[in-house]
Design an enzyme around this catalytic site. Sequence first.
Site, PDB file in Angstrom:
ATOM      1  N   TYR A 100       3.093   9.792  -0.534  1.00 59.95           N
ATOM      2  CA  TYR A 100       4.233   9.199   0.185  1.00 59.95           C
ATOM      3  C   TYR A 100       5.555   9.434  -0.560  1.00 59.95           C
ATOM      4  CZ  TYR A 100       0.547   6.363   2.481  1.00 59.95           C
ATOM      5  OH  TYR A 100      -0.574   5.918   3.135  1.00 59.95           O
ATOM      6  N   HIS A 141      -7.470   9.644  -1.801  1.00 64.79           N
ATOM      7  CA  HIS A 141      -6.759   9.638  -0.512  1.00 64.79           C
ATOM      8  C   HIS A 141      -7.576  10.291   0.604  1.00 64.79           C
ATOM      9  CE1 HIS A 141      -2.431   9.394   1.220  1.00 64.79           C
ATOM     10  NE2 HIS A 141      -3.319   9.217   2.154  1.00 64.79           N
ATOM     11  N   ASP A 151       0.833  -1.207   0.000  1.00 64.39           N
ATOM     12  CA  ASP A 151       0.000   0.000   0.000  1.00 64.39           C
ATOM     13  C   ASP A 151       0.863   1.250   0.000  1.00 64.39           C
ATOM     14  OD1 ASP A 151      -3.006   1.043   1.140  1.00 64.39           O
ATOM     15  OD2 ASP A 151      -1.277   2.291   1.673  1.00 64.39           O
ATOM     16  N   LYS A 169      -2.937   5.834  -3.990  1.00 65.79           N
ATOM     17  CA  LYS A 169      -4.008   6.793  -3.666  1.00 65.79           C
ATOM     18  C   LYS A 169      -3.729   8.117  -4.369  1.00 65.79           C
ATOM     19  CE  LYS A 169      -3.652   4.717   0.894  1.00 65.79           C
ATOM     20  NZ  LYS A 169      -2.201   4.559   1.089  1.00 65.79           N
TER      21      LYS A 169
END
Length: 281
Positions: free
Chosen positions: A55, A113, A50, A80
């Site tokens: 990120y 997200h 994930d 996301k």
Amino acid sequence: MTQLSMKDTLKLADGNQLPQEGFGVYKLTDQDVMDQVINTAIEAGYRLFDTAQLYENEDLLGNSLQASELTRDQYFITTKVAENNQGYDKTITSVQKSLDLLKTDYVDLLLVHWPIHTEFFETWRAFEDLKAQGLAKSIGVSNFHQTHLQYLATKAHEMPVVNQIELHPYFSQPTMRAFDVSQNIVTQAWSPLGRGLELNDDIINGIATKLGKSSAQVILRWEIQNGIAVIPKSANPKRVVENASIYDFELSDEEMAAINSLNKNQRTGHDPELVYEQAHQ
Ligand code: A2P
């Protein structure tokens, strides 16, 4: 599809399978560390990985997975779409970039997200089109409240099959979970360990000591037995393995009830309603 495991797979409303336990890579931003933990995770049995545009590590994860022993149909990738990339055109462009970074032709699960009030329906229209094109096998959301889901339902042609939300014993979200169940949406927990906060809880420690397990293992087991999907994260290979070793014991009804009663509605992350209004995390 080749059998994915870790350990049970949950059937999604669109017919696809979701490994109940996966591995979260938030905050892993070094290729060597990523390679090490992904290899350890694969060896320990994790098949779902994930990540998120936010990120800034999709490329690192893509490199590690591509170099791994697994073929593409043997692992599951979630990413996301970030707030800044919401809207029809930006969603499409950003997902194409994510696929390039991840070095794959498709993601298994694509999530919004955070809900934001601008571009709310346009982003979802792009998700439906990306699914129709096969670039995302399943589409879902993250951090959606009941009202966000109900609002989305007024225009969506298909509904999210997953809602990934903050969930751990001090914030166990019984009402949101029940709503997800009523809509045939799988609840997936982010920060299933509460960012470490609950690891020193007396009740959880007591159960862990009695069973000869760690507090982290007890918490993850509690989530699994509640039918919740989890994506624990760790940069520590020993803990990556520990968090996967939760299938050789079971919590009793009393132990489940004791952990269920720990809910304090205590978040560690952002309130989705504020993100919705302010449009940034
Ligand atoms: P570390 O990377 O040093 O292992 P969450 O997924 O709930 O946000 O929690 C993640 C945090 O919990 C990380 O900081 C991680 O730190 C830590 N963690 C993960 N697994 C364990 C474990 N089995 N025991 C203790 N801490 C853990």
